[in-house]
Design a protein around this motif. Structure first.
Motif, PDB file in Angstrom:
ATOM      1  N   UNK A 204     -30.094  -2.112 -30.734  1.00 15.48           N
ATOM      2  CA  UNK A 204     -29.976  -1.042 -31.712  1.00 15.48           C
ATOM      3  C   UNK A 204     -30.945   0.061 -31.325  1.00 15.48           C
ATOM      4  N   UNK A 205     -30.407   1.261 -31.018  1.00 14.91           N
ATOM      5  CA  UNK A 205     -31.232   2.406 -30.670  1.00 14.91           C
ATOM      6  C   UNK A 205     -31.501   3.232 -31.920  1.00 14.91           C
ATOM      7  N   UNK A 206     -32.773   3.494 -32.182  1.00 14.54           N
ATOM      8  CA  UNK A 206     -33.161   4.252 -33.355  1.00 14.54           C
ATOM      9  C   UNK A 206     -33.236   5.742 -33.023  1.00 14.54           C
ATOM     10  N   UNK A 207     -33.272   6.573 -34.048  1.00  6.52           N
ATOM     11  CA  UNK A 207     -33.316   8.024 -33.844  1.00  6.52           C
ATOM     12  C   UNK A 207     -34.592   8.453 -33.123  1.00  6.52           C
ATOM     13  N   UNK A 208     -35.668   7.673 -33.232  1.00  3.05           N
ATOM     14  CA  UNK A 208     -36.922   8.003 -32.565  1.00  3.05           C
ATOM     15  C   UNK A 208     -36.885   7.725 -31.074  1.00  3.05           C
ATOM     16  N   UNK A 209     -35.811   7.063 -30.592  1.00  3.27           N
ATOM     17  CA  UNK A 209     -35.734   6.676 -29.199  1.00  3.27           C
ATOM     18  C   UNK A 209     -36.145   5.242 -28.960  1.00  3.27           C
ATOM     19  N   UNK A 260     -26.146   2.711 -32.195  1.00  3.21           N
ATOM     20  CA  UNK A 260     -26.994   3.898 -32.093  1.00  3.21           C
ATOM     21  C   UNK A 260     -27.142   4.472 -33.494  1.00  3.21           C
ATOM     22  N   UNK A 261     -28.388   4.572 -33.965  1.00  2.00           N
ATOM     23  CA  UNK A 261     -28.633   5.099 -35.303  1.00  2.00           C
ATOM     24  C   UNK A 261     -28.585   6.620 -35.312  1.00  2.00           C
ATOM     25  N   UNK A 262     -27.933   7.166 -36.324  1.00  3.47           N
ATOM     26  CA  UNK A 262     -27.901   8.611 -36.559  1.00  3.47           C
ATOM     27  C   UNK A 262     -28.307   8.869 -38.003  1.00  3.47           C
ATOM     28  N   UNK A 263     -28.408  10.129 -38.375  1.00  2.00           N
ATOM     29  CA  UNK A 263     -28.745  10.455 -39.761  1.00  2.00           C
ATOM     30  C   UNK A 263     -27.662  10.004 -40.739  1.00  2.00           C
ATOM     31  N   UNK A 264     -26.452   9.766 -40.219  1.00  2.00           N
ATOM     32  CA  UNK A 264     -25.349   9.311 -41.070  1.00  2.00           C
ATOM     33  C   UNK A 264     -25.223   7.790 -41.084  1.00  2.00           C
ATOM     34  N   UNK A 266     -25.428   3.900 -38.665  1.00  2.00           N
ATOM     35  CA  UNK A 266     -25.261   3.306 -37.346  1.00  2.00           C
ATOM     36  C   UNK A 266     -23.850   3.573 -36.810  1.00  2.00           C
ATOM     37  N   UNK A 267     -23.779   3.901 -35.510  1.00  2.23           N
ATOM     38  CA  UNK A 267     -22.501   4.056 -34.811  1.00  2.23           C
ATOM     39  C   UNK A 267     -22.455   3.002 -33.715  1.00  2.23           C
ATOM     40  N   UNK A 268     -21.383   2.217 -33.681  1.00  5.35           N
ATOM     41  CA  UNK A 268     -21.266   1.142 -32.688  1.00  5.35           C
ATOM     42  C   UNK A 268     -20.471   1.617 -31.480  1.00  5.35           C
ATOM     43  N   UNK A 269     -20.855   1.115 -30.309  1.00 12.66           N
ATOM     44  CA  UNK A 269     -20.178   1.414 -29.049  1.00 12.66           C
ATOM     45  C   UNK A 269     -19.888   0.103 -28.333  1.00 12.66           C
ATOM     46  N   UNK A 270     -18.746   0.047 -27.678  1.00  7.62           N
ATOM     47  CA  UNK A 270     -18.378  -1.088 -26.857  1.00  7.62           C
ATOM     48  C   UNK A 270     -18.616  -0.740 -25.394  1.00  7.62           C
ATOM     49  N   UNK A 271     -19.222  -1.662 -24.673  1.00  8.18           N
ATOM     50  CA  UNK A 271     -19.505  -1.434 -23.258  1.00  8.18           C
ATOM     51  C   UNK A 271     -19.289  -2.684 -22.440  1.00  8.18           C
ATOM     52  N   UNK A 272     -19.496  -2.549 -21.148  1.00 11.56           N
ATOM     53  CA  UNK A 272     -19.372  -3.693 -20.262  1.00 11.56           C
ATOM     54  C   UNK A 272     -20.433  -3.615 -19.184  1.00 11.56           C
ATOM     55  N   UNK A 349     -37.045   2.336 -19.675  1.00 10.76           N
ATOM     56  CA  UNK A 349     -36.152   2.619 -20.807  1.00 10.76           C
ATOM     57  C   UNK A 349     -36.466   3.948 -21.483  1.00 10.76           C
ATOM     58  N   UNK A 350     -37.650   4.481 -21.236  1.00 11.54           N
ATOM     59  CA  UNK A 350     -38.015   5.763 -21.826  1.00 11.54           C
ATOM     60  C   UNK A 350     -37.176   6.909 -21.265  1.00 11.54           C
ATOM     61  N   UNK A 351     -36.576   6.692 -20.064  1.00  9.30           N
ATOM     62  CA  UNK A 351     -35.816   7.747 -19.406  1.00  9.30           C
ATOM     63  C   UNK A 351     -34.314   7.465 -19.360  1.00  9.30           C
ATOM     64  N   UNK A 352     -33.915   6.181 -19.584  1.00  3.42           N
ATOM     65  CA  UNK A 352     -32.495   5.851 -19.599  1.00  3.42           C
ATOM     66  C   UNK A 352     -31.820   6.473 -20.821  1.00  3.42           C
ATOM     67  N   UNK A 353     -30.513   6.779 -20.769  1.00  2.98           N
ATOM     68  CA  UNK A 353     -29.637   6.700 -19.591  1.00  2.98           C
ATOM     69  C   UNK A 353     -29.587   7.978 -18.766  1.00  2.98           C
ATOM     70  N   UNK A 354     -30.373   8.995 -19.153  1.00  9.37           N
ATOM     71  CA  UNK A 354     -30.274  10.280 -18.464  1.00  9.37           C
ATOM     72  C   UNK A 354     -30.881  10.271 -17.077  1.00  9.37           C
ATOM     73  N   UNK A 355     -31.957   9.465 -16.870  1.00 12.20           N
ATOM     74  CA  UNK A 355     -32.658   9.462 -15.588  1.00 12.20           C
ATOM     75  C   UNK A 355     -33.008   8.029 -15.224  1.00 12.20           C
TER      76      UNK A 355
END
Length: 430
Positions: A204-209, A260-264, A266-272, A349-355
């Protein structure tokens, strides 16, 4: 058999600047309980039956308090007080049978019933879940045919059935493994199979990162049952106490759920996830001494819908290189062992997934000394073990916190994995 164990993780952080004061307190307590009862029968025709009942549970209580007080400038103070309480338990009742059809042909079959229970009580600024209790009943059965052909070729072919109540779905999991002995020293092996898992430790990813991991029962609605497909192939060479083995593997894991937590909410994503790698293992036995070393080359990638790119990127647990070595020796009733592990580091993890930036390598040296005593019907082992003798500062990513210091900068905190730890123990057997 019965088991009980508890862990406590605790750390705090304080920093004072010209503009603000940052304080953080994190506390986590884990309690594990388990037990198993076993009753076995051997029939007159050499067939066997086993009746097994087991129960296990993990309870986690976690509190995270974070406060930023601004001394100068706009008095825009922030405070976080999150409480997470979770419980996961498993009850497993099963019957296992071994049926001997001939000297080279054996059938294993069994059936059972599993019940998973999760209880989650979370509260935070964005989310409040009180007593979210989920239950999954899972009857299952399996069959495995073990055949030895010509004394050199061994084949194991099996099929497992799991019925997921609630969704009413039946899962079929075929598996096969083949081993061929080329001569007295060389054996070839290969296997393939499909596997399903009905409880998952979701990220679970929080809004704070920040992120946290929570156990959840799979219901095929919010959390889908995990499925994996595995293929392995390798060989083993043995001669006069020397062993060399190598194995390559391919794994594909699907239906991974991430929140992934948002102001609205939690939004769930499916991955592999896909895993590729190879293991090399070398061992030498000489009298009462054993030396072995292993090397793993692997690559673990995953993909989720919220990634900035459509391709796969290295997963948080990706370690490209890992080396392990161990030595064991015995002199009369005295046993001594030492082992060492080295890993090339994880993606930050501080830079994922962008870098993608890999962190510093990790290493650990452990040792143990045991004295074994056997007197009539009592057997006792006493000794001392030391973990991380050199006290290397290795990172534990399962406990990670990011603190914003201003609009553009943050401080990342990582809990230490295993510090220098000495343990004295005594085991008594009757």
């Amino acid at each position: 058999s019965l088991y009980g164990g508890g862990d406590k993780f605790l750390y705090d952080f304080n920093q004072e600047t010209m503009q603000k004061t940052i304080t953080l307190f994190h506390n986590e307590k884990d309690l594990q309980l388990g037990g198993t009862g076993y009753y076995g029968l051997k029939w007159r025709n050499l067939n066997t039956s086993s009746f097994i009942a087991s129960y296990s549970s993990l309870q986690t209580d976690r509190s995270h308090i974070e406060e930023i007080l601004r001394i100068s400038g706009p008095q825009n103070n922030t405070k976080i007080n999150d409480q997470y309480n979770s419980l996961i338990s498993e009850l497993n009742l099963r019957v296992e049978n071994s049926i001997r059809l001939s000297d080279r042909h054996q059938l294993n079959a069994g059936f059972g019933f599993k019940e998973y229970i999760t209880n989650r009580d979370d509260s935070s600024q964005l989310l409040t879940i009180l007593n979210e209790r989920k239950l999954l009943a899972l009857p299952y059965c399996y069959f495995q045919d073990n055949m030895s052909l010509t004394g050199k070729l061994n084949i194991k072919a099996g099929l497992r059935f799991d019925y997921m109540t609630g969704s009413g779905r039946l899962y079929l999991q075929p598996r096969i493994s083949v081993a061929y002995r080329l001569n007295d020293n060389i054996k070839l092996n290969s296997s393939a199979g499909t596997y399903n898992q009905f409880v998952a430790k979701n990220m679970i990813f929080e809004t704070s990162g920040n992120y946290r991991l929570e156990w959840s029962v799979c219901d095929n609605k919010n959390v889908h049952a995990l499925d994996s497909r595995i293929i392995t192939a390798g060989f083993t060479y043995t001669r006069k106490g020397f062993t060399f083995s190598s194995e390559g593997y391919l794994k594909q894991i699907g239906n991974i759920t991430r929140f992934v937590e948002t102001t609205a909410g939690e939004v769930s994503y499916q991955g592999d996830c896909r895993i590729r790698g190879a293991d090399i293992y070398i061992k030498q036995e000489l009298n009462n001494q054993t030396l072995w070393v292993s090397y793993t080359l692997s690559k673990t990638d995953d993909h989720f819908g919220y990634f900035p790119s459509t391709g796969y990127i290295p997963a948080m647990q990706d370690v490209r290189h890992e080396i392990k070595a161990a030595a064991l020796t015995k002199v009369k009733s005295f046993h001594f062992s030492v082992n060492y592990v080295y890993g090339s580091g994880f993606p930050d993890p501080d830079k994922l997934p962008g870098e993608i930036v890999y962190t510093q390598p990790y290493s650990r040296l452990d040792a143990a000394f045991i004295y074994s005593m056997l007197k009539k019907k009592i057997h006792a082992d006493a000794g001392i073990s030391i973990l991380n003798i050199l006290n290397r500062e290795n990172i534990k990513y399962s406990n990670y916190t990011r603190i914003p210091t201003d609009e553009t900068n943050t401080i990342s905190l990582y809990a230490e994995a295993v510090p220098f730890t000495a343990t004295i123990f005594l085991n008594i057997y009757f």
